[in-house]
Scaffold this motif. Structure first.
Motif, mmCIF file in Angstrom:
data_model
loop_
_atom_site.group_PDB
_atom_site.id
_atom_site.type_symbol
_atom_site.label_atom_id
_atom_site.label_comp_id
_atom_site.label_asym_id
_atom_site.label_seq_id
_atom_site.Cartn_x
_atom_site.Cartn_y
_atom_site.Cartn_z
ATOM 1 N N LEU A 59 -16.393 -89.900 8.512
ATOM 2 C CA LEU A 59 -15.941 -88.499 8.507
ATOM 3 C C LEU A 59 -16.437 -87.776 7.260
ATOM 4 C CD1 LEU A 59 -12.314 -89.187 9.735
ATOM 5 C CD2 LEU A 59 -14.042 -87.924 11.006
ATOM 6 N N ARG A 60 -16.521 -88.526 6.155
ATOM 7 C CA ARG A 60 -17.056 -87.913 4.930
ATOM 8 C C ARG A 60 -18.523 -87.564 5.128
ATOM 9 N NH1 ARG A 60 -18.011 -91.785 0.208
ATOM 10 N NH2 ARG A 60 -19.539 -92.437 1.773
ATOM 11 N N ASP A 61 -19.278 -88.491 5.744
ATOM 12 C CA ASP A 61 -20.704 -88.237 5.972
ATOM 13 C C ASP A 61 -20.898 -87.023 6.878
ATOM 14 O OD1 ASP A 61 -21.119 -90.410 4.416
ATOM 15 O OD2 ASP A 61 -21.541 -91.797 6.083
ATOM 16 N N GLU A 62 -19.919 -86.775 7.759
ATOM 17 C CA GLU A 62 -20.004 -85.606 8.644
ATOM 18 C C GLU A 62 -19.508 -84.342 7.956
ATOM 19 O OE1 GLU A 62 -17.702 -86.740 12.028
ATOM 20 O OE2 GLU A 62 -19.097 -88.333 12.620
ATOM 21 N N GLY A 63 -19.031 -84.490 6.713
ATOM 22 C CA GLY A 63 -18.562 -83.318 5.956
ATOM 23 C C GLY A 63 -17.172 -82.868 6.343
ATOM 24 N N LEU A 64 -16.432 -83.720 7.060
ATOM 25 C CA LEU A 64 -15.100 -83.299 7.515
ATOM 26 C C LEU A 64 -14.000 -83.611 6.503
ATOM 27 C CD1 LEU A 64 -15.381 -84.367 11.256
ATOM 28 C CD2 LEU A 64 -15.733 -82.120 10.271
ATOM 29 N N VAL A 65 -14.203 -84.657 5.715
ATOM 30 C CA VAL A 65 -13.220 -84.973 4.675
ATOM 31 C C VAL A 65 -13.935 -85.258 3.352
ATOM 32 C CG1 VAL A 65 -11.570 -85.987 6.324
ATOM 33 C CG2 VAL A 65 -13.141 -87.473 5.078
ATOM 34 N N ASP A 66 -13.185 -85.107 2.278
ATOM 35 C CA ASP A 66 -13.634 -85.511 0.951
ATOM 36 C C ASP A 66 -12.919 -86.795 0.607
ATOM 37 O OD1 ASP A 66 -15.461 -83.724 0.047
ATOM 38 O OD2 ASP A 66 -13.986 -82.344 -0.822
ATOM 39 N N LEU A 67 -13.645 -87.757 0.056
ATOM 40 C CA LEU A 67 -12.982 -88.982 -0.393
ATOM 41 C C LEU A 67 -12.940 -88.955 -1.913
ATOM 42 C CD1 LEU A 67 -14.438 -91.800 1.899
ATOM 43 C CD2 LEU A 67 -12.243 -90.646 2.041
ATOM 44 N N ARG A 68 -11.737 -88.962 -2.460
ATOM 45 C CA ARG A 68 -11.613 -88.945 -3.915
ATOM 46 C C ARG A 68 -10.750 -90.101 -4.356
ATOM 47 N NH1 ARG A 68 -9.651 -82.920 -4.064
ATOM 48 N NH2 ARG A 68 -11.400 -81.952 -2.986
ATOM 49 N N ARG A 69 -11.187 -90.741 -5.410
ATOM 50 C CA ARG A 69 -10.420 -91.872 -5.926
ATOM 51 C C ARG A 69 -9.020 -91.387 -6.321
ATOM 52 N NH1 ARG A 69 -11.740 -96.874 -7.184
ATOM 53 N NH2 ARG A 69 -13.907 -96.488 -6.662
ATOM 54 N N GLY A 70 -8.018 -92.082 -5.840
ATOM 55 C CA GLY A 70 -6.649 -91.747 -6.219
ATOM 56 C C GLY A 70 -6.021 -90.688 -5.337
ATOM 57 N N ARG A 71 -6.861 -89.902 -4.639
ATOM 58 C CA ARG A 71 -6.270 -88.844 -3.813
ATOM 59 C C ARG A 71 -6.450 -89.125 -2.327
ATOM 60 N NH1 ARG A 71 -6.855 -82.930 -4.080
ATOM 61 N NH2 ARG A 71 -5.004 -83.218 -2.829
ATOM 62 N N GLY A 72 -7.259 -90.118 -2.019
ATOM 63 C CA GLY A 72 -7.456 -90.450 -0.615
ATOM 64 C C GLY A 72 -8.395 -89.482 0.072
ATOM 65 N N ALA A 73 -8.257 -89.375 1.387
ATOM 66 C CA ALA A 73 -9.141 -88.534 2.192
ATOM 67 C C ALA A 73 -8.497 -87.166 2.395
ATOM 68 C CB ALA A 73 -9.406 -89.203 3.535
ATOM 69 N N VAL A 74 -9.248 -86.125 1.992
ATOM 70 C CA VAL A 74 -8.709 -84.767 2.065
ATOM 71 C C VAL A 74 -9.583 -83.935 3.001
ATOM 72 C CG1 VAL A 74 -8.105 -82.725 0.723
ATOM 73 C CG2 VAL A 74 -7.911 -84.989 -0.308
ATOM 74 N N VAL A 75 -8.976 -83.200 3.893
ATOM 75 C CA VAL A 75 -9.696 -82.361 4.848
ATOM 76 C C VAL A 75 -10.460 -81.262 4.100
ATOM 77 C CG1 VAL A 75 -9.439 -80.763 6.793
ATOM 78 C CG2 VAL A 75 -8.007 -82.803 6.655
ATOM 79 N N THR A 76 -11.760 -81.104 4.409
ATOM 80 C CA THR A 76 -12.552 -80.092 3.715
ATOM 81 C C THR A 76 -12.361 -78.722 4.373
ATOM 82 O OG1 THR A 76 -14.437 -80.464 5.154
ATOM 83 C CG2 THR A 76 -14.349 -81.765 3.126
ATOM 84 N N ALA A 77 -12.756 -77.687 3.632
ATOM 85 C CA ALA A 77 -12.653 -76.317 4.159
ATOM 86 C C ALA A 77 -13.552 -76.174 5.382
ATOM 87 C CB ALA A 77 -13.046 -75.317 3.085
ATOM 88 N N GLN A 78 -14.717 -76.802 5.303
ATOM 89 C CA GLN A 78 -15.687 -76.753 6.394
ATOM 90 C C GLN A 78 -15.078 -77.325 7.682
ATOM 91 O OE1 GLN A 78 -18.869 -79.374 5.544
ATOM 92 N NE2 GLN A 78 -19.939 -78.991 7.463
ATOM 93 N N ALA A 79 -14.375 -78.444 7.544
ATOM 94 C CA ALA A 79 -13.775 -79.094 8.717
ATOM 95 C C ALA A 79 -12.730 -78.194 9.350
ATOM 96 C CB ALA A 79 -13.132 -80.410 8.309
ATOM 97 N N ALA A 80 -11.903 -77.582 8.504
ATOM 98 C CA ALA A 80 -10.855 -76.718 9.031
ATOM 99 C C ALA A 80 -11.479 -75.529 9.753
ATOM 100 C CB ALA A 80 -9.959 -76.247 7.895
ATOM 101 N N GLY A 81 -12.673 -75.101 9.288
ATOM 102 C CA GLY A 81 -13.338 -73.944 9.884
ATOM 103 C C GLY A 81 -13.833 -74.187 11.300
ATOM 104 N N TYR A 82 -14.573 -75.273 11.508
ATOM 105 C CA TYR A 82 -15.187 -75.400 12.837
ATOM 106 C C TYR A 82 -14.495 -76.421 13.722
ATOM 107 C CZ TYR A 82 -18.027 -79.549 11.580
ATOM 108 O OH TYR A 82 -18.461 -80.777 11.211
#
Lengths: 116, 326
Positions: A59-82
């Motif tokens: 999902l990160r490779d598709e740009g749908l989530v950001d993976l951050r150490r300590g914060r887990g997987a977060v939905v990106t603005a781009q994902a929420a858009g389309y």
């Protein structure tokens, strides 16, 4: 968030899980929303933690989530858009596969719809 | 009873009478003001300076009475539904009446004793106690005059949730969370942290009240953590868990008798927010008003949790409960 996997399906578990997240995006996850911790989700779905991590990486490779150490997987603005369209496309492909339509005929149907 | 008729009657107790009482008290105190020489003793102030201007009394009464009446009436106006009011609505409507009589009465007694110059009233608590008695009597009267509250809900009341379709062999999990607004969380965290730091400094400086502030800030921080709720629904059942593990509630699938969705309002239905145990053997995890999942257990207890996407959560739980046990 609803997550579904079917171990008896030929589709790899991580792809099923990623599809599950995509359809959740279609139901209207907001940018900045956090997906469950991989460890928790893995134990709930009774799958290996690496399966969940692999789905999140996809999902990160598709740009749908950001993976951050300590914060887990977060939905990106781009994902929420389309996301609504993505979900409909996922649904379309699932349905088409079920009905035995191949890729070309589905695409030509979509083209026809655009032209009309 | 229609919504407007109910609101009108609640407003008599939450706004009209409190404001009239406050206005009468203020008028009495204002009539005394020209005759009161210089400063008087006010019974509040953080710096230990108990002297103040006499006009402080009517001003404080005015601010408190108007603020509490407006706040409570506003909350009621947003929350009230047609039909019999809940017991919490009645309690809420009586609060401004009670506070207004108590505050106005106390101020009139305390200022009245100082009309010939600043003096400590012999026993200030006599006046305070009298006001308390009057306020309690007035609240009791209002309680009798206001409409009867509806009976407390004993069992599950929301419409039963429709199970989400799950194919045999599929593993379905619902995960979600609910917390108070992020801005409020950040603000509360900052304030509690400042309080903690302040408490530690006062202990280091050797002042005894730091020993009160530090535990207080820890308790507040702990309380805040119970407002960040995570919920998991899977083949093991339903788990509700606070940010640091309090509250933790587990309900195995075979203990679930019925799953529903209810819309709850924190003030009207439970009288406040947080994790609450209400009559009718209901445990309510009330973080915000809105949709909540409602789980009736086989023991007859009910769990209600306000959660985002309560419909989805209830659908998954109902489906898992209906699934044949492997």
């Amino acid at each position: 968030m609803i997550f579904t996997v079917d171990p008896s399906s030929p589709v790899p578990l991580f792809e099923q899980l990623a599809a599950s997240v995509r359809s959740e995006l279609g139901r209207g996850l907001a940018a900045g929303e956090r997906l469950p911790a991989a460890r928790d989700l893995a134990s709930s779905l009774e799958v290996n933690i690496h399966t969940v991590l692999r789905a999140y990486q996809l999902l990160r490779d598709e740009g749908l989530v950001d993976l951050r150490r300590g914060r887990g997987a977060v939905v990106t603005a781009q994902a929420a858009g389309y996301s609504p369209v993505t979900a409909i496309v996922t649904q379309l492909v699932t349905e088409a596969t079920r009905l035995g339509l191949d890729q070309d005929s589905v695409i030509s149907l979509v083209r026809k719809e655009f032209a009309s | 009873m229609s919504r407007n008729a109910l609101l009108f009657r609640l407003f008599i107790s939450s706004a009209f009478v409190p404001l009239v009482v406050g206005a009468i008290g203020i008028a009495i105190m204002l009539s005394w003001l020209p005759g009161i020489p210089g400063s008087v003793i006010v019974h509040w102030g953080l710096d230990g300076n108990r002297q103040g201007e006499a006009w402080f009394y009517p001003l404080a009464v005015g601010i408190i009475v108007v603020a509490i009446s407006a706040l409570i009436s506003g909350l009621l106006a947003r929350a009230v539904h047609p039909g019999a009011p809940s017991v919490y609505e009645i309690v809420l409507a009586v609060v401004p009446l009670w506070i207004s009589i108590f505050i106005t009465g106390s101020a009139v007694v305390l200022l009245g004793a100082q009309r010939n110059g600043p003096s400590e009233i012999g026993h200030p608590w006599v006046g305070a106690l009298a006001s308390l008695g009057i306020a309690a009597a007035a609240s009791g009267g209002a309680w009798l005059l206001l409409p009867r509250p509806k009976a407390v809900v004993k069992t599950a009341e929301g419409p039963e949730a429709k199970p989400l379709p799950i194919e045999p062999g599929q593993r379905t999990v619902w995960m979600g969370q609910v917390s108070i607004r992020p801005g409020v969380t950040v603000l509360a965290t900052v304030l509690i942290s400042l309080l903690l730091v302040f408490g530690i400094f006062t202990i280091v400086e050797g002042r005894p009240f730091g020993w009160v502030i530090v535990p207080l800030s820890i308790v507040l921080g702990f309380g805040l953590s119970t407002f960040d709720i995570h919920m998991t629904i899977d083949r093991r059942g339903l788990v509700v868990r606070g940010a640091i593990g309090v509250p933790t509630i587990r309900i195995p699938l075979d203990d679930v008798a019925r799953v529903g969705v209810v819309t709850v309002n924190g003030l009207v239905d439970t009288g406040g927010y947080g994790t609450r145990f209400t009559p009718g053997r209901r445990t309510i995890v009330m973080i915000r008003s809105g949709d909540a999942i409602e789980v009736l257990r086989k023991s007859g207890r009910t769990l209600v949790v306000t959660i985002d996407d309560a419909q989805g959560a209830a659908g998954v739980l109902a489906a898992l409960v209906a699934q044949p046990v492997k």
